[in-house]
Design an enzyme around this catalytic site. Structure first.
Site, PDB file in Angstrom:
ATOM      1  N   VAL A  88     -35.349   2.545   9.397  1.00 14.31           N
ATOM      2  CA  VAL A  88     -35.860   1.166   9.414  1.00 14.31           C
ATOM      3  C   VAL A  88     -35.205   0.341   8.302  1.00 14.31           C
ATOM      4  O   VAL A  88     -34.819  -0.809   8.517  1.00 14.31           O
ATOM      5  CB  VAL A  88     -37.395   1.148   9.283  1.00 14.31           C
ATOM      6  CG1 VAL A  88     -37.909  -0.274   9.102  1.00 14.31           C
ATOM      7  CG2 VAL A  88     -38.038   1.786  10.508  1.00 14.31           C
ATOM      8  N   ARG A 121     -32.468  11.143  -4.103  1.00 18.03           N
ATOM      9  CA  ARG A 121     -31.518  11.742  -3.161  1.00 18.03           C
ATOM     10  C   ARG A 121     -30.374  10.788  -2.823  1.00 18.03           C
ATOM     11  O   ARG A 121     -29.300  11.208  -2.410  1.00 18.03           O
ATOM     12  CB  ARG A 121     -32.226  12.140  -1.858  1.00 18.03           C
ATOM     13  CG  ARG A 121     -33.162  13.328  -1.977  1.00 18.03           C
ATOM     14  CD  ARG A 121     -33.804  13.656  -0.614  1.00 18.03           C
ATOM     15  NE  ARG A 121     -34.749  12.605  -0.187  1.00 18.03           N
ATOM     16  CZ  ARG A 121     -36.041  12.577  -0.531  1.00 18.03           C
ATOM     17  NH1 ARG A 121     -36.545  13.532  -1.285  1.00 18.03           N
ATOM     18  NH2 ARG A 121     -36.832  11.599  -0.130  1.00 18.03           N
ATOM     19  N   CYS A 169     -45.206   0.127  15.304  1.00 17.82           N
ATOM     20  CA  CYS A 169     -44.198  -0.280  16.306  1.00 17.82           C
ATOM     21  C   CYS A 169     -44.771  -0.417  17.710  1.00 17.82           C
ATOM     22  O   CYS A 169     -44.502  -1.396  18.414  1.00 17.82           O
ATOM     23  CB  CYS A 169     -43.029   0.707  16.287  1.00 17.82           C
ATOM     24  SG  CYS A 169     -43.538   2.434  16.193  1.00 17.82           S
ATOM     25  N   SER A 195     -36.514   7.805  16.932  1.00 18.90           N
ATOM     26  CA  SER A 195     -36.169   7.018  15.736  1.00 18.90           C
ATOM     27  C   SER A 195     -37.412   6.492  15.025  1.00 18.90           C
ATOM     28  O   SER A 195     -37.364   6.206  13.835  1.00 18.90           O
ATOM     29  CB  SER A 195     -35.227   5.862  16.097  1.00 18.90           C
ATOM     30  OG  SER A 195     -35.769   5.094  17.146  1.00 18.90           O
ATOM     31  N   GLY A 196     -38.527   6.395  15.752  1.00 18.79           N
ATOM     32  CA  GLY A 196     -39.781   5.990  15.128  1.00 18.79           C
ATOM     33  C   GLY A 196     -40.254   6.991  14.087  1.00 18.79           C
ATOM     34  O   GLY A 196     -41.058   6.660  13.208  1.00 18.79           O
ATOM     35  N   ARG A 237     -44.222  11.310  22.292  1.00 17.81           N
ATOM     36  CA  ARG A 237     -42.816  11.279  21.848  1.00 17.81           C
ATOM     37  C   ARG A 237     -41.950  11.782  22.989  1.00 17.81           C
ATOM     38  O   ARG A 237     -42.259  12.824  23.584  1.00 17.81           O
ATOM     39  CB  ARG A 237     -42.661  12.178  20.609  1.00 17.81           C
ATOM     40  CG  ARG A 237     -41.338  11.999  19.905  1.00 17.81           C
ATOM     41  CD  ARG A 237     -41.237  10.699  19.131  1.00 17.81           C
ATOM     42  NE  ARG A 237     -42.055  10.687  17.917  1.00 17.81           N
ATOM     43  CZ  ARG A 237     -42.283   9.578  17.212  1.00 17.81           C
ATOM     44  NH1 ARG A 237     -41.780   8.416  17.588  1.00 17.81           N
ATOM     45  NH2 ARG A 237     -43.034   9.630  16.139  1.00 17.81           N
ATOM     46  N   HIS A 288     -39.116   2.083  22.484  1.00 12.77           N
ATOM     47  CA  HIS A 288     -40.388   2.623  22.972  1.00 12.77           C
ATOM     48  C   HIS A 288     -40.720   1.941  24.306  1.00 12.77           C
ATOM     49  O   HIS A 288     -40.491   0.736  24.465  1.00 12.77           O
ATOM     50  CB  HIS A 288     -41.540   2.281  22.011  1.00 12.77           C
ATOM     51  CG  HIS A 288     -41.495   3.005  20.701  1.00 12.77           C
ATOM     52  ND1 HIS A 288     -40.587   3.988  20.377  1.00 12.77           N
ATOM     53  CD2 HIS A 288     -42.303   2.873  19.607  1.00 12.77           C
ATOM     54  CE1 HIS A 288     -40.839   4.430  19.149  1.00 12.77           C
ATOM     55  NE2 HIS A 288     -41.862   3.771  18.658  1.00 12.77           N
TER      56      HIS A 288
HETATM   57  P1  A2P Z   1     -33.896   8.631   0.676  1.00 11.90           P
HETATM   58  O1  A2P Z   1     -32.863   8.400   1.751  1.00 11.90           O
HETATM   59  O2  A2P Z   1     -33.332   8.498  -0.685  1.00 11.90           O
HETATM   60  O3  A2P Z   1     -34.703   9.876   0.896  1.00 11.90           O
HETATM   61  P2  A2P Z   1     -36.765   7.609   7.136  1.00 11.90           P
HETATM   62  O4  A2P Z   1     -38.093   7.094   7.634  1.00 11.90           O
HETATM   63  O5  A2P Z   1     -35.625   7.231   8.035  1.00 11.90           O
HETATM   64  O6  A2P Z   1     -36.819   9.073   6.850  1.00 11.90           O
HETATM   65  O7  A2P Z   1     -36.495   6.861   5.735  1.00 11.90           O
HETATM   66  C1  A2P Z   1     -37.374   6.943   4.645  1.00 11.90           C
HETATM   67  C2  A2P Z   1     -36.874   6.041   3.526  1.00 11.90           C
HETATM   68  O8  A2P Z   1     -37.795   6.134   2.436  1.00 11.90           O
HETATM   69  C3  A2P Z   1     -35.528   6.452   2.976  1.00 11.90           C
HETATM   70  O9  A2P Z   1     -34.829   5.296   2.565  1.00 11.90           O
HETATM   71  C4  A2P Z   1     -35.907   7.318   1.793  1.00 11.90           C
HETATM   72  O10 A2P Z   1     -34.927   7.375   0.776  1.00 11.90           O
HETATM   73  C5  A2P Z   1     -37.097   6.534   1.271  1.00 11.90           C
HETATM   74  N1  A2P Z   1     -37.912   7.381   0.399  1.00 11.90           N
HETATM   75  C6  A2P Z   1     -38.531   8.532   0.711  1.00 11.90           C
HETATM   76  N2  A2P Z   1     -39.148   9.062  -0.374  1.00 11.90           N
HETATM   77  C7  A2P Z   1     -38.918   8.206  -1.397  1.00 11.90           C
HETATM   78  C8  A2P Z   1     -39.288   8.168  -2.783  1.00 11.90           C
HETATM   79  N3  A2P Z   1     -40.012   9.139  -3.340  1.00 11.90           N
HETATM   80  N4  A2P Z   1     -38.836   7.132  -3.533  1.00 11.90           N
HETATM   81  C9  A2P Z   1     -38.087   6.155  -2.983  1.00 11.90           C
HETATM   82  N5  A2P Z   1     -37.718   6.124  -1.685  1.00 11.90           N
HETATM   83  C10 A2P Z   1     -38.124   7.129  -0.895  1.00 11.90           C
END
Ligand code: A2P
Length: 339
Positions: free
Chosen positions: A14, A39, A131, A161-162, A238, A245
């Site tokens: 997203v 990460r 969504c 993707s959701g 799903r 969706h």
């Molecule tokens: P990161 O890519 O560094 O893990 P998705 O729903 O596609 O999995 O994306 C989740 C989003 O939330 C990603 O951008 C992820 O970053 C971010 N995120 C998850 N955990 C944390 C955290 N502890 N602090 C900051 N961002 C986070």
């Protein structure tokens, strides 16, 4: 006037779409800041031909100078950081479910209840709905205004993707393995194998035997439509689709709405496209609406089992209208009318 904008969770499915939609819609961005977890340290993401560095959320001490922050980094980040961004002066538009049912936080779909944006003044937070709820309430709004919806029965067919970037990879990896005649990698994000399968389990199960996803559709629909008398029951599934969706929606209304009247009401409503010509095999398809910002409606027909009933097939891109586009549209209202 231009605004300093932040995207929190910028590296996710997203978050990346939020950056893209800000660019596509020419949102008046002065400066864009991107946040994710450790990460993503060192990563840069493109915006308007520039490479913007991703900042580590947990290592940032102050968020001052940010006008609008779009959050999509999961509920616990939203609970912790949305109030901190707000205290530092930003208005947060939060895509998680953390704040949606807080009576002091508005839950907004711009085509349905744009006036509710004013409630951002309470906590500095506006919630972006689920969504599946967003794409359902957009076409239901003109039908409700005309014929008063009494009850909604909905079954969803929701893209992976959701569930985030990892779920997209999970469907890809399982499909590749199946085609290669190899053993499928185990399900990790989704409860069971999703390749060539449908899984009636999104989010967690609650005490009433419904999933939380299903109850979001019940509670959020009433809040956005500002009508607690609407009865809603949902089954959320799903399906092995990457983007988009679909929903089979059955409505019971107080006043009869013929399919012809429904087509007229829907065609005249902003953000809705009617695709309904079954003789020529025309109805909304997930693969065709992916990449579009509107909500598509077809298979409009009378429910012949009741006095005043209607059946609809509603399809939208869950990362766009179901998430990023709706959030940016809320930011556009803030920018135009409030900030
Ligand atoms: P990161 O890519 O560094 O893990 P998705 O729903 O596609 O999995 O994306 C989740 C989003 O939330 C990603 O951008 C992820 O970053 C971010 N995120 C998850 N955990 C944390 C955290 N502890 N602090 C900051 N961002 C986070």
């Amino acid at each position: 006037r231009e605004f300093n904008v932040a995207v929190v969770g910028a590296t996710g499915a997203v978050g990346r779409m939020m950056i893209r939609v800000l660019e596509e819609r020419n949102f008046p961005v002065k400066n864009l800041r991107l946040f994710a977890s450790e990460r993503s340290r060192g990563l840069k993401l493109p915006f308007r031909g520039e490479e913007i560095p991703v900042e580590v959320l947990s290592e940032t001490r102050s968020f001052s100078g940010i006008d609008i922050a779009l959050f999509s980094a999961g509920g616990s980040r939203s609970l912790e950081y949305a109030p901190r961004f707000a205290a530092d002066g930003a208005v947060v538009v939060d895509n998680s479910s953390a704040w949606r049912m807080d009576p002091e936080v508005p839950l907004v779909v711009p085509e349905v209840n744009p006036h509710a944006v004013a409630g951002y003044k309470n906590k500095g937070i506006i919630a972006n709905p689920n969504c599946s709820t967003i794409q359902m309430v957009v076409p239901l709004k003109p039908l409700h205004d005309y014929g008063r919806i009494k009850r909604i029965v909905v079954a969803t067919y929701q893209a992976v993707s959701g569930a985030g970037q990892k779920a997209i990879e999970e469907l890809s990896a399982q499909t590749r393995a199946w085609c290669a005649g190899e053993e499928l990698p185990p399900a990790q994000v989704i409860a069971h194998q999703i390749a060539f399968n449908c899984v009636p389990h999104i989010d967690v199960f609650l005490e009433n035997a419904y999933t939380r996803e299903e109850m979001k559709m019940v509670n959020e629909t009433r809040k956005i439509m500002e009508d607690d008398s609407i009865r809603v029951t949902a089954t959320c599934v799903r399906v092995p689709v990457f983007y988009g969706h679909a929903e089979a929606v059955n409505l019971e209304t107080e006043r009869k709405i013929t399919p012809e009247k429904a087509r007229e009401l829907l065609s005249n409503f902003p953000g809705v496209v009617v695709r309904d010509d079954p003789e020529n095999r025309v109805y909304p398809l997930q693969i065709e609406v992916a990449g579009r910002d509107e909500v598509f409606v077809g298979r409009i027909r009378e429910d012949e089992s009741v006095e005043c009933g209607l059946n609809l097939w509603i399809v939208a891109d869950n990362l766009r209208k179901g998430a990023a586009t709706n959030a940016v549209q809320i930011a556009e209202i803030l920018a135009r009318e409030y900030l």
